[in-house]
Design an enzyme around this catalytic site. Structure first.
Site, PDB file in Angstrom:
ATOM      1  N   GLU A  12     -28.405 -18.089  -9.906  1.00 53.45           N
ATOM      2  CA  GLU A  12     -28.580 -18.373 -11.329  1.00 53.45           C
ATOM      3  C   GLU A  12     -29.676 -19.409 -11.564  1.00 53.45           C
ATOM      4  O   GLU A  12     -30.231 -19.507 -12.649  1.00 53.45           O
ATOM      5  CB  GLU A  12     -27.268 -18.907 -11.921  1.00 53.45           C
ATOM      6  CG  GLU A  12     -26.141 -17.902 -11.863  1.00 53.45           C
ATOM      7  CD  GLU A  12     -24.789 -18.523 -12.194  1.00 53.45           C
ATOM      8  OE1 GLU A  12     -23.920 -17.792 -12.632  1.00 53.45           O
ATOM      9  OE2 GLU A  12     -24.602 -19.732 -11.990  1.00 53.45           O
ATOM     10  N   GLY A  78     -15.281 -15.120 -16.579  1.00 48.09           N
ATOM     11  CA  GLY A  78     -14.402 -13.981 -16.813  1.00 48.09           C
ATOM     12  C   GLY A  78     -14.063 -13.892 -18.294  1.00 48.09           C
ATOM     13  O   GLY A  78     -14.010 -14.918 -18.989  1.00 48.09           O
ATOM     14  N   ILE A 172      -9.938 -16.568 -11.501  1.00 46.10           N
ATOM     15  CA  ILE A 172      -8.830 -15.794 -12.072  1.00 46.10           C
ATOM     16  C   ILE A 172      -9.076 -14.303 -11.897  1.00 46.10           C
ATOM     17  O   ILE A 172     -10.047 -13.751 -12.436  1.00 46.10           O
ATOM     18  CB  ILE A 172      -8.609 -16.183 -13.548  1.00 46.10           C
ATOM     19  CG1 ILE A 172      -8.230 -17.673 -13.551  1.00 46.10           C
ATOM     20  CG2 ILE A 172      -7.510 -15.323 -14.183  1.00 46.10           C
ATOM     21  CD1 ILE A 172      -7.826 -18.239 -14.841  1.00 46.10           C
ATOM     22  N   MET A 193     -15.004 -22.137 -14.122  1.00 43.96           N
ATOM     23  CA  MET A 193     -14.502 -23.191 -13.246  1.00 43.96           C
ATOM     24  C   MET A 193     -15.207 -24.546 -13.387  1.00 43.96           C
ATOM     25  O   MET A 193     -14.989 -25.429 -12.570  1.00 43.96           O
ATOM     26  CB  MET A 193     -14.576 -22.696 -11.779  1.00 43.96           C
ATOM     27  CG  MET A 193     -13.771 -21.423 -11.558  1.00 43.96           C
ATOM     28  SD  MET A 193     -13.875 -20.746  -9.886  1.00 43.96           S
ATOM     29  CE  MET A 193     -12.992 -21.974  -8.950  1.00 43.96           C
ATOM     30  N   GLU A 194     -16.079 -24.701 -14.381  1.00 46.38           N
ATOM     31  CA  GLU A 194     -16.848 -25.948 -14.462  1.00 46.38           C
ATOM     32  C   GLU A 194     -16.995 -26.551 -15.861  1.00 46.38           C
ATOM     33  O   GLU A 194     -17.063 -27.779 -16.020  1.00 46.38           O
ATOM     34  CB  GLU A 194     -18.284 -25.732 -13.909  1.00 46.38           C
ATOM     35  CG  GLU A 194     -18.373 -25.326 -12.468  1.00 46.38           C
ATOM     36  CD  GLU A 194     -18.223 -23.825 -12.270  1.00 46.38           C
ATOM     37  OE1 GLU A 194     -18.337 -23.082 -13.265  1.00 46.38           O
ATOM     38  OE2 GLU A 194     -17.987 -23.388 -11.122  1.00 46.38           O
ATOM     39  N   ASP A 217     -16.891 -10.413 -15.471  1.00 41.73           N
ATOM     40  CA  ASP A 217     -15.681  -9.689 -15.055  1.00 41.73           C
ATOM     41  C   ASP A 217     -14.595  -9.880 -16.102  1.00 41.73           C
ATOM     42  O   ASP A 217     -14.729 -10.689 -17.017  1.00 41.73           O
ATOM     43  CB  ASP A 217     -15.216 -10.232 -13.688  1.00 41.73           C
ATOM     44  CG  ASP A 217     -14.896 -11.713 -13.763  1.00 41.73           C
ATOM     45  OD1 ASP A 217     -13.765 -12.042 -14.125  1.00 41.73           O
ATOM     46  OD2 ASP A 217     -15.795 -12.551 -13.488  1.00 41.73           O
TER      47      ASP A 217
HETATM   48  N1  SAH Z   1     -17.214 -14.667  -5.071  1.00 43.84           N
HETATM   49  C1  SAH Z   1     -18.015 -15.824  -5.304  1.00 43.84           C
HETATM   50  C2  SAH Z   1     -17.140 -16.872  -5.894  1.00 43.84           C
HETATM   51  C3  SAH Z   1     -17.674 -17.351  -7.158  1.00 43.84           C
HETATM   52  S1  SAH Z   1     -16.509 -18.347  -7.965  1.00 43.84           S
HETATM   53  C4  SAH Z   1     -18.640 -16.293  -4.036  1.00 43.84           C
HETATM   54  O1  SAH Z   1     -18.297 -15.756  -3.008  1.00 43.84           O
HETATM   55  O2  SAH Z   1     -19.520 -17.169  -4.062  1.00 43.84           O
HETATM   56  C5  SAH Z   1     -16.802 -17.881  -9.571  1.00 43.84           C
HETATM   57  C6  SAH Z   1     -17.912 -18.569 -10.303  1.00 43.84           C
HETATM   58  O3  SAH Z   1     -18.163 -17.820 -11.470  1.00 43.84           O
HETATM   59  C7  SAH Z   1     -17.546 -19.959 -10.781  1.00 43.84           C
HETATM   60  O4  SAH Z   1     -18.699 -20.757 -10.861  1.00 43.84           O
HETATM   61  C8  SAH Z   1     -16.920 -19.693 -12.166  1.00 43.84           C
HETATM   62  O5  SAH Z   1     -17.329 -20.661 -13.122  1.00 43.84           O
HETATM   63  C9  SAH Z   1     -17.422 -18.321 -12.587  1.00 43.84           C
HETATM   64  N2  SAH Z   1     -16.423 -17.263 -12.848  1.00 43.84           N
HETATM   65  C10 SAH Z   1     -16.749 -15.961 -13.086  1.00 43.84           C
HETATM   66  N3  SAH Z   1     -15.647 -15.227 -13.272  1.00 43.84           N
HETATM   67  C11 SAH Z   1     -14.579 -16.045 -13.165  1.00 43.84           C
HETATM   68  C12 SAH Z   1     -13.174 -15.833 -13.232  1.00 43.84           C
HETATM   69  N4  SAH Z   1     -12.650 -14.619 -13.432  1.00 43.84           N
HETATM   70  N5  SAH Z   1     -12.357 -16.911 -13.054  1.00 43.84           N
HETATM   71  C13 SAH Z   1     -12.878 -18.128 -12.830  1.00 43.84           C
HETATM   72  N6  SAH Z   1     -14.215 -18.374 -12.732  1.00 43.84           N
HETATM   73  C14 SAH Z   1     -15.064 -17.353 -12.889  1.00 43.84           C
END
Ligand code: SAH
Length: 264
Positions: A12, A78, A172, A193-194, A217
């Site tokens: 990003e 999400g 989530i 998450m931030e 998502d």
């Molecule tokens: N699969 C990724 C994990 C990303 S964590 C990896 O392997 O790197 C998810 C990131 O996207 C976080 O920064 C959060 O802010 C955002 N995000 C997107 N969808 C989310 C969801 N369903 N729940 C929580 N955070 C989500």
């Protein structure tokens, strides 16, 4: 104005750092802070990494060490409501920490000793972000996103939502969980998450901030499916073009107001 731009994921942030004029890198607290100009705006770009503590640390450092006057957080999230779809854009009006629960000592979601559950984002920055998102959708979206990716992710007419964003240290991916959060938090549009951590830091330090997220998502059992592909091929483009529109618009407004104050 010195604008701090925080992203959670490397993909990003990459395009923004490449677009910086005279970029200069400083490392602090195990993070790279990129200082330079983005479309004539004095900016500092940084990768927070994932989660509330990481985001709080990054926001605090931006203000205390790098002297930013405004903060933008760009990323993915999400969907927090059935009306919000993958590819839509969310601009936070206020933010809540959905995993904060010191009940029965304090009401659920209240950050103890602040008296607050919801932390408001800066209204003016939010309006600028909505304007930038509209310009992006109207003028850039058609050419900026690969047609194959549009069809894979079912992006046809993305919409913009302004509302409540909930943050917690959980990815989530459970339909029941997201439905329960939606029921407990009226007006919810996205989960991530931030954002709410940045909101609390900015509230305490008195710094205006905005949060803009592309919906990646539905926060249900399929949430992790194709997540990184979406980030790379769709969300990174959204973030780049929306920040570009935001900076160009902000630069225009700054020139206009200095002309007005000079009586030109
Ligand atoms: N699969 C990724 C994990 C990303 S964590 C990896 O392997 O790197 C998810 C990131 O996207 C976080 O920064 C959060 O802010 C955002 N995000 C997107 N969808 C989310 C969801 N369903 N729940 C929580 N955070 C989500």
């Amino acid at each position: 104005m010195r604008l701090g731009i925080i992203s959670a994921l490397y993909e990003e942030q990459q395009g923004l750092v490449e677009a910086m004029q005279s970029p200069y890198k400083l490392i602090h607290g195990q993070r790279e802070y990129w200082l330079g100009q983005l479309w004539e705006i004095d900016a500092v770009c940084v990768l927070s990494r994932i989660g509330k503590v990481a985001a709080a640390m990054t926001a605090t450092t931006l203000v205390e060490k790098f002297g930013v006057t405004h903060i933008l957080f760009t990323g993915v999230a999400g969907a927090g409501d059935k009306t919000v779809q993958v590819g839509d854009i969310v601009v936070a009006e206020s933010l809540v920490q959905h995993d904060m629960d010191a009940s029965p000592l304090f009401p659920r979601f209240e950050v103890p000793l602040t008296g607050l559950t919801h932390f408001p984002a800066d209204h003016q920055l939010g309006t600028r972000l909505v304007d930038a998102a509209h310009l992006f959708l109207d003028s850039d979206f058609a050419s900026a996103i690969d047609p194959l990716e549009k069809s894979v992710f079912g992006l046809s007419r993305p919409r913009i939502h302004r509302g409540l964003v909930a943050s917690g240290d959980q990815f989530i991916n459970d339909g029941e969980h997201i439905n329960a959060l939606n029921a407990a938090l009226p007006g919810l549009v996205a989960v991530e998450m931030e954002g709410a951590a940045v909101a609390q830091v900015c509230y305490e330090l008195g710094v205006p901030f905005g949060v803009i997220r592309t919906i990646s998502d539905n926060a249900n059992e399929n949430a992790a499916h194709d997540f990184m592909r979406f980030v790379k091929s769709v969300a990174a483009r959204y973030a780049f073009h929306i920040v570009r529109r935001f900076c160009l618009e902000t630069e225009g407004a700054v020139i206009q107001s200095s002309r007005e104050s000079a009586g030109v």
